[in-house]
Every structure is written in C-alpha cells, then in structure tokens.
Design a protein around this motif. Structure first.
Motif, mmCIF file in Angstrom:
data_model
loop_
_atom_site.group_PDB
_atom_site.id
_atom_site.type_symbol
_atom_site.label_atom_id
_atom_site.label_comp_id
_atom_site.label_asym_id
_atom_site.label_seq_id
_atom_site.Cartn_x
_atom_site.Cartn_y
_atom_site.Cartn_z
ATOM 1 N N VAL A 83 -6.897 2.474 -10.538
ATOM 2 C CA VAL A 83 -7.454 1.854 -11.746
ATOM 3 C C VAL A 83 -6.844 0.462 -11.844
ATOM 4 C CG1 VAL A 83 -7.933 2.142 -14.200
ATOM 5 C CG2 VAL A 83 -7.484 4.153 -12.779
ATOM 6 N N THR A 84 -7.561 -0.509 -11.311
ATOM 7 C CA THR A 84 -7.055 -1.868 -11.237
ATOM 8 C C THR A 84 -8.013 -2.819 -11.952
ATOM 9 O OG1 THR A 84 -8.233 -2.380 -9.193
ATOM 10 C CG2 THR A 84 -6.070 -1.325 -8.976
ATOM 11 N N LYS A 85 -7.636 -4.071 -11.994
ATOM 12 C CA LYS A 85 -8.512 -5.075 -12.592
ATOM 13 C C LYS A 85 -9.863 -5.096 -11.878
ATOM 14 C CE LYS A 85 -8.721 -10.093 -13.427
ATOM 15 N NZ LYS A 85 -7.961 -11.358 -13.327
ATOM 16 N N GLY A 86 -9.819 -5.100 -10.550
ATOM 17 C CA GLY A 86 -11.055 -5.152 -9.782
ATOM 18 C C GLY A 86 -11.931 -3.933 -9.971
ATOM 19 N N THR A 87 -11.336 -2.731 -9.887
ATOM 20 C CA THR A 87 -12.151 -1.521 -10.003
ATOM 21 C C THR A 87 -12.656 -1.314 -11.430
ATOM 22 O OG1 THR A 87 -10.162 -0.157 -10.309
ATOM 23 C CG2 THR A 87 -11.026 -0.374 -8.066
ATOM 24 N N LEU A 88 -11.867 -1.681 -12.415
ATOM 25 C CA LEU A 88 -12.289 -1.462 -13.798
ATOM 26 C C LEU A 88 -13.405 -2.433 -14.182
ATOM 27 C CD1 LEU A 88 -11.441 0.662 -15.788
ATOM 28 C CD2 LEU A 88 -9.877 -0.963 -16.848
ATOM 29 N N VAL A 89 -13.328 -3.680 -13.740
ATOM 30 C CA VAL A 89 -14.421 -4.618 -13.991
ATOM 31 C C VAL A 89 -15.666 -4.172 -13.225
ATOM 32 C CG1 VAL A 89 -15.245 -6.986 -13.624
ATOM 33 C CG2 VAL A 89 -12.948 -6.596 -14.525
ATOM 34 N N GLY A 90 -15.468 -3.696 -11.983
ATOM 35 C CA GLY A 90 -16.593 -3.170 -11.219
ATOM 36 C C GLY A 90 -17.246 -1.985 -11.913
ATOM 37 N N PHE A 91 -16.439 -1.152 -12.554
ATOM 38 C CA PHE A 91 -16.940 0.000 -13.314
ATOM 39 C C PHE A 91 -17.837 -0.467 -14.454
ATOM 40 C CE2 PHE A 91 -15.808 3.509 -16.480
ATOM 41 C CZ PHE A 91 -16.614 4.468 -15.880
ATOM 42 N N VAL A 92 -17.425 -1.519 -15.147
ATOM 43 C CA VAL A 92 -18.224 -2.079 -16.252
ATOM 44 C C VAL A 92 -19.576 -2.558 -15.722
ATOM 45 C CG1 VAL A 92 -18.385 -3.960 -17.927
ATOM 46 C CG2 VAL A 92 -16.240 -2.710 -17.672
ATOM 47 N N VAL A 93 -19.547 -3.293 -14.623
ATOM 48 C CA VAL A 93 -20.789 -3.821 -14.045
ATOM 49 C C VAL A 93 -21.693 -2.683 -13.584
ATOM 50 C CG1 VAL A 93 -21.750 -5.226 -12.181
ATOM 51 C CG2 VAL A 93 -19.675 -5.981 -13.371
ATOM 52 N N TRP A 94 -21.099 -1.663 -12.966
ATOM 53 C CA TRP A 94 -21.862 -0.496 -12.500
ATOM 54 C C TRP A 94 -22.516 0.241 -13.666
ATOM 55 C CZ3 TRP A 94 -20.602 4.874 -13.073
ATOM 56 C CH2 TRP A 94 -21.330 5.754 -12.242
ATOM 57 N N LEU A 95 -21.761 0.473 -14.719
ATOM 58 C CA LEU A 95 -22.317 1.150 -15.888
ATOM 59 C C LEU A 95 -23.460 0.349 -16.500
ATOM 60 C CD1 LEU A 95 -19.053 2.436 -17.623
ATOM 61 C CD2 LEU A 95 -20.825 3.856 -16.571
ATOM 62 N N ASP A 96 -23.318 -0.973 -16.472
ATOM 63 C CA ASP A 96 -24.346 -1.840 -17.064
ATOM 64 C C ASP A 96 -25.592 -1.925 -16.199
ATOM 65 O OD1 ASP A 96 -25.540 -3.962 -18.704
ATOM 66 O OD2 ASP A 96 -24.952 -5.303 -17.067
ATOM 67 N N THR A 97 -25.429 -2.163 -14.914
ATOM 68 C CA THR A 97 -26.584 -2.453 -14.059
ATOM 69 C C THR A 97 -27.196 -1.221 -13.405
ATOM 70 O OG1 THR A 97 -25.142 -2.893 -12.159
ATOM 71 C CG2 THR A 97 -25.739 -4.774 -13.556
ATOM 72 N N ILE A 98 -26.388 -0.200 -13.159
ATOM 73 C CA ILE A 98 -26.893 0.990 -12.473
ATOM 74 C C ILE A 98 -27.181 2.122 -13.460
ATOM 75 C CG2 ILE A 98 -26.474 2.681 -10.655
ATOM 76 C CD1 ILE A 98 -26.766 -0.252 -9.728
ATOM 77 N N LYS A 99 -26.226 2.393 -14.341
ATOM 78 C CA LYS A 99 -26.421 3.466 -15.318
ATOM 79 C C LYS A 99 -27.199 2.998 -16.535
ATOM 80 C CE LYS A 99 -24.551 7.104 -14.876
ATOM 81 N NZ LYS A 99 -25.040 8.335 -14.207
#
Length: 339
Positions: free
Chosen positions: A74-90
């Motif tokens: 759980v890092t800066k990169g993965t957590l920001v990526g999680f936000v983008v994934w939730l927004d654009t994919i989910k």
C-alpha cells in the motif's frame, strides 16, 4: 509544576526503557481490540469489501504489468492507481472511492500490520479531489447501467482498431450482447463451449458466483459488422483458439496470454471501446446485458425467451425493470388520444 512550553520541532524524542515499551505496546494492542469490538458490523463488512476490491485491483494490475505485487504493498503509487482504477474501470462514485481509501488503509494496519504512509493517503485524496468536482461522476450509482443500442454497437464496430486486439474486443462485446452475459460470465466462457452450427452459435454459459449455468443460442446478425457469430469466428481463427478460455489478454507487442481475462478486464474493454467510438453515454459491462434485454423486447420477443437467454429468475425485479423500460412506448397512454 508541569512545563507546558512547546518543544522545538527538532527536539529529541523521548526514550523509554524496556518495561515501559512493553506496557505501551500492550496498551496499543488493547486499544486496537477495543476499537475493533465497538466498530459496527456494517463497517467491518464494508472494510472487508474494500480489501476484496483492493485485491481485485492488484490482480488487474498484474495482468498488465506481468509482475504481481503483494496486496500489502500500500504505497503512494498503488493507492493513487487504485483511485484511478475505481474511477475509470469500476466507474465508482467519488464518495465511494473516498470510503474505500479508508477501508484499505484501516485493514492494512489492523489486519496486516502495515502502517500506510501519510504521503500515500494524501496523494490518493489529491487524485480524488477533482473527481468530487465533477457532477457526472458524483451522480454515479444513482441509476441503472445504460443499455446499449444496436446503433451504438454499430458506432463501436466502426471504431474498432486494426489488429488482433481489435478482433478480440469486437467479438467480446458482441458476444456479451448476444448471450446477455454478465462480465464474469463472459470472462468464464470457454472456446470449446461455443459451438458453430448452421444457424449460428450454441453457447454454454458457465456457472459463476453461485448462479446456475445455462445454454443459449446466438443467431447470425443481418449486419456483418455487428454480427456476434461472424465476430467470434473471425477472432477464433485469428487467435488460433480451439479450447481453453474464449478471450485472452494481449500484450502491447500483440502476443496472446494464456489465462482468461478477468471480469474487470471485460468491463474495461467494453468501456474503452465505447469511449473510443465517442458514445454520448458511458457504457459498463452490464450495458450489453441490459441492451440485449431491451432490444429483444422492442423486437417483440417473448418474455420467457428473453429470460432464458439472460438467466434471470421469473420474479427478478431487475428483469421486469428492463421490460418496462422497453415497453414504455408500446401503446403509450399519451399516443393517439386526439391531441
């Protein structure tokens, strides 16, 4: 008298002996247990769902990078990526994303002993901030998935790129439409479960998430560009698929993977193709399923035939909602009343 003078920012932190450290550690553990005990059940269940989504994100990420990361990363990169994934994919609503950031960080700390850096959560919420200023995103989750129409399928077909990935994508979303399939069902399709016959395809839709399997037929379409039968046969021949998963990942170099696409990847392909075609609405994985039901009903197909294709229960509120949507202009109460 106690000295209340603020300490300088660079003051040396307090040093405790071993006994004191042991007591402090015990108090920390007791505090966590107490907070967990008084945490509402719904909150705990929500955190569990957040972590399940986090693991799903890591699986999606591994498909694209070829390098699986541990969920505890759980890092800066993965957590920001999680936000983008939730927004654009989910296509999650921003407030839902905000809650999931909290759920992941709390679960990482309490269940896995990982203290998430403050910089990571700050960065994730910075990435989230502009999403909260978007009215369209804030309205997500307040209605049904947009049902795709035949005209929109034609737009998507016209915008499909050349190459193997384009052939796969077109076959995927057209077959998803043809079987009225959920994303998980499309991901689970097997090449040897799709049999070509004179009138089209006989498709075995596997059981997923406790739902029973079903066998459906998909006939030839009148328009070659949006015919799911022709699209499947073209993709199958180009990919050389005779058994195993029906739809496979493709690397940036055009090489086929050997594992089935995930349901998330199916949803991503549909959303990406709709966006590429410039559709005025955002499509999700469920749009193909909804679109088949409404289109089939408008074409005059019987309810029991449509349900057999989609796998809905006879008393499904979702199914009858789609039927009402399709029927709303059939013999409308305001039609031909002398106005």
């Amino acid at each position: 008298m106690t000295d209340l003078t603020p300490r300088p920012a660079d003051a040396t932190p307090a040093v405790y002996d071993v006994a004191t450290l042991a007591v402090l550690a015990a108090m920390e553990e007791a505090a966590e247990k107490h907070l967990d005990a008084i945490r509402p059940h719904n909150t705990k269940r929500g955190y569990a769902n957040d972590w399940a989504l986090w693991e799903e994100f890591h699986g999606w990420l591994a498909e694209r990078t070829g390098q699986p990361l541990p969920p505890t990363a759980v890092t800066k990169g993965t957590l920001v990526g999680f936000v983008v994934w939730l927004d654009t994919i989910k296509l999650a609503a921003p407030n839902s994303i905000d809650r999931r950031i909290t759920g992941v960080t709390v679960t990482a700390r309490n269940e896995h002993g990982i203290e998430v850096p403050k910089a990571a959560t700050v960065a994730a919420r910075q990435a989230l901030k502009p999403l909260k200023n978007d009215p369209e995103r804030m309205a997500r989750g307040r209605g049904k998935a947009a049902a795709v129409t035949p005209a929109q399928l034609q737009q998507m077909a016209a915008a499909v790129p050349q190459g193997l990935a384009g052939l796969r994508d077109r076959a995927l979303w057209l077959l998803a439409f043809g079987i009225a399939g959920r994303s998980a069902e499309v991901a689970a399709l097997r090449a040897d479960g799709i049999v070509h016959v004179s009138k089209g395809l006989e498709v075995h839709v596997p059981a997923v998430k406790g739902r029973p399997p079903r066998d459906v037929v998909v006939g030839y379409g009148k328009n070659p560009d949006t015919c799911p039968v022709r699209a499947w046969l073209t993709w199958r021949a180009a990919a050389g698929i005779t058994s195993g998963p029906a739809f496979l990942p493709i690397t940036v170099h055009g090489r086929l993977g050997d594992r089935a696409l995930s349901p998330e990847a199916v949803r991503e392909i549909i959303a990406r193709n709709a966006e590429r075609a410039g559709l005025a609405v955002r499509l999700t994985g469920h749009s193909m399923r909804a679109g088949f039901i409404t289109t089939s009903r408008v074409a005059g197909k019987r309810e029991e035939k449509i349900r057999a294709q989609s796998g809905h229960a006879e008393n499904s509120p979702a199914f009858w909602g789609y039927i009402r949507e399709a029927d709303k202009w059939t013999d409308a109460a305001s039609e031909d009343i002398g106005l």
